[in-house]
Design an enzyme around this catalytic site. Sequence first.
Site, PDB file in Angstrom:
ATOM      1  N   HIS A 121      -0.002 -39.342  -9.171  1.00 40.68           N
ATOM      2  CA  HIS A 121      -1.225 -39.263  -8.419  1.00 40.68           C
ATOM      3  C   HIS A 121      -2.393 -38.522  -9.157  1.00 40.68           C
ATOM      4  CE1 HIS A 121       0.372 -40.188  -4.187  1.00 40.68           C
ATOM      5  NE2 HIS A 121       0.851 -40.940  -4.994  1.00 40.68           N
ATOM      6  N   TYR A 146      -5.370 -34.550   3.083  1.00 41.24           N
ATOM      7  CA  TYR A 146      -5.224 -33.147   3.933  1.00 41.24           C
ATOM      8  C   TYR A 146      -6.497 -33.261   5.052  1.00 41.24           C
ATOM      9  CZ  TYR A 146      -2.263 -31.482   0.078  1.00 41.24           C
ATOM     10  OH  TYR A 146      -1.172 -31.165  -0.838  1.00 41.24           O
ATOM     11  N   PRO A 188       2.667 -24.114   2.414  1.00 46.07           N
ATOM     12  CA  PRO A 188       2.917 -25.384   1.625  1.00 46.07           C
ATOM     13  C   PRO A 188       1.372 -26.050   1.401  1.00 46.07           C
ATOM     14  CG  PRO A 188       3.949 -25.448   3.754  1.00 46.07           C
ATOM     15  CD  PRO A 188       3.536 -23.993   3.573  1.00 46.07           C
ATOM     16  N   LYS A 191       2.627 -25.492  -3.707  1.00 44.12           N
ATOM     17  CA  LYS A 191       2.589 -24.491  -4.937  1.00 44.12           C
ATOM     18  C   LYS A 191       4.137 -24.059  -4.838  1.00 44.12           C
ATOM     19  CE  LYS A 191      -1.061 -25.550  -6.671  1.00 44.12           C
ATOM     20  NZ  LYS A 191      -0.708 -26.467  -7.750  1.00 44.12           N
ATOM     21  N   TYR A 193      -5.096 -27.137  -7.848  1.00 46.30           N
ATOM     22  CA  TYR A 193      -4.035 -28.163  -7.262  1.00 46.30           C
ATOM     23  C   TYR A 193      -3.081 -28.853  -8.373  1.00 46.30           C
ATOM     24  CZ  TYR A 193      -2.102 -31.615  -4.016  1.00 46.30           C
ATOM     25  OH  TYR A 193      -1.195 -32.281  -3.147  1.00 46.30           O
TER      26      TYR A 193
HETATM   27  P1  FAS Z   1      15.338 -22.387  -2.197  1.00 49.91           P
HETATM   28  O1  FAS Z   1      15.375 -21.538  -0.797  1.00 49.91           O
HETATM   29  O2  FAS Z   1      15.065 -23.717  -2.257  1.00 49.91           O
HETATM   30  O3  FAS Z   1      16.922 -22.250  -2.760  1.00 49.91           O
HETATM   31  C1  FAS Z   1      17.524 -20.923  -2.379  1.00 49.91           C
HETATM   32  C2  FAS Z   1      19.005 -21.233  -2.499  1.00 49.91           C
HETATM   33  O4  FAS Z   1      19.883 -19.996  -2.167  1.00 49.91           O
HETATM   34  C3  FAS Z   1      19.452 -22.130  -1.217  1.00 49.91           C
HETATM   35  O5  FAS Z   1      20.226 -23.460  -1.424  1.00 49.91           O
HETATM   36  C4  FAS Z   1      20.261 -21.042  -0.464  1.00 49.91           C
HETATM   37  O6  FAS Z   1      21.326 -21.877   0.356  1.00 49.91           O
HETATM   38  C5  FAS Z   1      20.781 -20.330  -1.499  1.00 49.91           C
HETATM   39  N1  FAS Z   1      21.322 -18.978  -0.855  1.00 49.91           N
HETATM   40  C6  FAS Z   1      20.614 -18.153   0.121  1.00 49.91           C
HETATM   41  N2  FAS Z   1      21.125 -17.016   0.421  1.00 49.91           N
HETATM   42  C7  FAS Z   1      22.386 -17.057  -0.588  1.00 49.91           C
HETATM   43  C8  FAS Z   1      23.356 -15.958  -0.645  1.00 49.91           C
HETATM   44  N3  FAS Z   1      23.606 -15.014  -0.027  1.00 49.91           N
HETATM   45  N4  FAS Z   1      24.456 -16.410  -1.702  1.00 49.91           N
HETATM   46  C9  FAS Z   1      24.317 -17.564  -2.284  1.00 49.91           C
HETATM   47  N5  FAS Z   1      23.209 -18.435  -2.053  1.00 49.91           N
HETATM   48  C10 FAS Z   1      22.271 -18.257  -1.261  1.00 49.91           C
HETATM   49  N6  FAS Z   1       7.069 -26.227  -1.042  1.00 49.91           N
HETATM   50  C11 FAS Z   1       6.258 -27.054  -1.323  1.00 49.91           C
HETATM   51  O7  FAS Z   1       5.612 -27.066  -2.377  1.00 49.91           O
HETATM   52  N7  FAS Z   1       5.832 -28.029  -0.338  1.00 49.91           N
HETATM   53  C12 FAS Z   1       6.634 -28.050   0.870  1.00 49.91           C
HETATM   54  O8  FAS Z   1       6.361 -29.015   1.674  1.00 49.91           O
HETATM   55  C13 FAS Z   1       7.399 -27.270   1.333  1.00 49.91           C
HETATM   56  N8  FAS Z   1       8.095 -27.436   2.233  1.00 49.91           N
HETATM   57  C14 FAS Z   1       9.149 -26.368   2.656  1.00 49.91           C
HETATM   58  C15 FAS Z   1       9.888 -26.320   3.937  1.00 49.91           C
HETATM   59  C16 FAS Z   1      10.566 -25.331   4.297  1.00 49.91           C
HETATM   60  C17 FAS Z   1      11.447 -25.457   5.647  1.00 49.91           C
HETATM   61  C18 FAS Z   1      10.830 -24.240   3.541  1.00 49.91           C
HETATM   62  C19 FAS Z   1      12.047 -23.135   3.712  1.00 49.91           C
HETATM   63  C20 FAS Z   1      10.352 -24.217   2.321  1.00 49.91           C
HETATM   64  C21 FAS Z   1       9.436 -25.477   1.814  1.00 49.91           C
HETATM   65  N9  FAS Z   1       8.638 -25.243   0.839  1.00 49.91           N
HETATM   66  C22 FAS Z   1       7.676 -26.097   0.174  1.00 49.91           C
HETATM   67  C23 FAS Z   1       8.813 -24.388  -0.366  1.00 49.91           C
HETATM   68  C24 FAS Z   1      10.184 -24.807  -1.043  1.00 49.91           C
HETATM   69  O9  FAS Z   1      10.059 -25.954  -1.672  1.00 49.91           O
HETATM   70  C25 FAS Z   1      10.446 -23.670  -2.118  1.00 49.91           C
HETATM   71  O10 FAS Z   1       9.277 -23.076  -2.905  1.00 49.91           O
HETATM   72  C26 FAS Z   1      11.751 -24.023  -3.047  1.00 49.91           C
HETATM   73  O11 FAS Z   1      12.734 -24.527  -2.362  1.00 49.91           O
HETATM   74  C27 FAS Z   1      11.871 -22.826  -3.919  1.00 49.91           C
HETATM   75  O12 FAS Z   1      13.002 -23.154  -4.417  1.00 49.91           O
HETATM   76  P2  FAS Z   1      14.001 -22.031  -4.549  1.00 49.91           P
HETATM   77  O13 FAS Z   1      13.353 -20.696  -5.161  1.00 49.91           O
HETATM   78  O14 FAS Z   1      15.334 -22.594  -5.292  1.00 49.91           O
HETATM   79  O15 FAS Z   1      14.405 -21.595  -3.283  1.00 49.91           O
HETATM   80  C1  PHB Z   2       5.007 -33.129   0.831  1.00 49.82           C
HETATM   81  O1  PHB Z   2       5.103 -34.062   0.388  1.00 49.82           O
HETATM   82  O2  PHB Z   2       6.064 -32.793   1.305  1.00 49.82           O
HETATM   83  C2  PHB Z   2       3.836 -32.091   0.723  1.00 49.82           C
HETATM   84  C3  PHB Z   2       2.870 -32.732   0.062  1.00 49.82           C
HETATM   85  C4  PHB Z   2       1.918 -31.734  -0.237  1.00 49.82           C
HETATM   86  C5  PHB Z   2       1.902 -30.356   0.362  1.00 49.82           C
HETATM   87  C6  PHB Z   2       2.890 -29.988   0.981  1.00 49.82           C
HETATM   88  C7  PHB Z   2       3.981 -30.712   1.382  1.00 49.82           C
HETATM   89  O3  PHB Z   2       0.479 -29.623   0.096  1.00 49.82           O
END
Ligand code: FAS
Ligand code: PHB
Length: 390
Positions: free
Chosen positions: A72, A201, A293, A297, A385
């Site tokens: 994109h 957005y 989100p 980032k 972005y």
């Molecule tokens: P993660 O949280 O992905 O991974 C951490 C891992 O550690 C998990 O698998 C967990 O089970 C494990 N863990 C936790 N405690 C533990 C323990 N005690 N022992 C062993 N393992 C353990 N970012 C965006 O850019 N766009 C989005 O739309 C977006 N939507 C999101 C929606 C939600 C509900 C959440 C929570 C986050 C969202 N994020 C989004 C942010 C997300 O994408 C994170 O930035 C990304 O998952 C970061 O990756 P990790 O640092 O690996 O953390």
């Molecule tokens: C998504 O596709 O999940 C998404 C895209 C852009 C954002 C957040 C989430 O800023």
Amino acid sequence: MKTSVVIIGGGPAGLLLARLLQLNDIDCVVIERRSREYVLSRIRAGVLEQGLVDLLHEAEVDSRLQAVGEVHRRFDIAFHDDVCRIDMDKLTDGKSVTVYGQTEVTRDLYDALDAAGTRIFHDAEGVELHELDTDAPYITFEANEKKHRISAQFIAGCDGFHGPSRQAMPVTVRHDYELVYPFGWLGILTETPPVAEELIYAGHESGFALCSLRSRALSRYYVQCPIDDDVADWSDDRFWDVLKSRLPTDVAESLITGPTIEKSIAPLRSFVSEPMSWHRLFLAGDAAHIVPPTGAKGLNLAASDVYYLSHALIRFFNQNDDTGLINYSATALARVWKAERFSWWMTQLLHFFPNQNKFEQRLRAAEFDYLKSSRAAQTALAENYAGLAY
Ligand code: FAS
Ligand code: PHB
């Protein structure tokens, strides 16, 4: 058991770090609290910066991404029917982002690590970190009905916001910075064609909305909702009505709705914990920082942390040079705070803040007017972005 690096967390940060270490013959073990199925059922991010795409290529896990990921070069910022097109290609001399679900990134990494025989423990309970300030740190946990102890030279805390790694740093060492937003994002996945070629957005006085996608047949939509809302109170019809009410008229009229196959509410916060390392413990990803989100980032910051940490560990093990490890926290935090600023700014621009007064609401309108009328403002948005340099 002994290894060179124990990685706590089998999300994108932990898996990408494991893959980069494994490709450089550095022994590591991944400890994940949840099952493989659970981790792969989580629907999260969807927009990859070029830096993450490049890192996935370095990790030799990008064949599916290259085949189905969508490049994109533009996206829209809309307020009612007033639309500002952000042309990243023109404004940043050719930069772009790639739309490819975080779930697929995680799947690709698991497949590669399985093929390489990297040890991954799932369903690990009670992970504890020990003797981090010695040259023989170790972790303990329970898995497969057995108690485990793993000694390592370094421990990578990639266990997300709620994991134990950050908490293992003494409170006297740690400084947390936090901003909690008074709203959340209700996100859905639906097997319908996306309403637009690129992301939209939409800011609106009743709340934010986002039109995104995973493919030409799988759409991802979000609406801002009160922080204490229960997803059970959001029928599909209610979601579609609210989404349409916040989009430009022509977009709302062309929206193809359908049954949702996933629906969840995510809270929004800005959070940074400093430093990101303490003796033999190194934090990466959500374990150290959280962004709303809005700026897409979260996943991308996990990638730049892993870029810095993997290169520092490889330099240590291959050249016995700890310079990268010593500088890791400062280097990672410099980029983290710039992304925190951008994500906060974009969230302020696009969301309705219930406690804002009339003056602040007019400021928001002026911010959009300035963005629409200034190439410099659009360039600043576009370069952030698309992703700042590592
Ligand atoms: P993660 O949280 O992905 O991974 C951490 C891992 O550690 C998990 O698998 C967990 O089970 C494990 N863990 C936790 N405690 C533990 C323990 N005690 N022992 C062993 N393992 C353990 N970012 C965006 O850019 N766009 C989005 O739309 C977006 N939507 C999101 C929606 C939600 C509900 C959440 C929570 C986050 C969202 N994020 C989004 C942010 C997300 O994408 C994170 O930035 C990304 O998952 C970061 O990756 P990790 O640092 O690996 O953390
Ligand atoms: C998504 O596709 O999940 C998404 C895209 C852009 C954002 C957040 C989430 O800023």
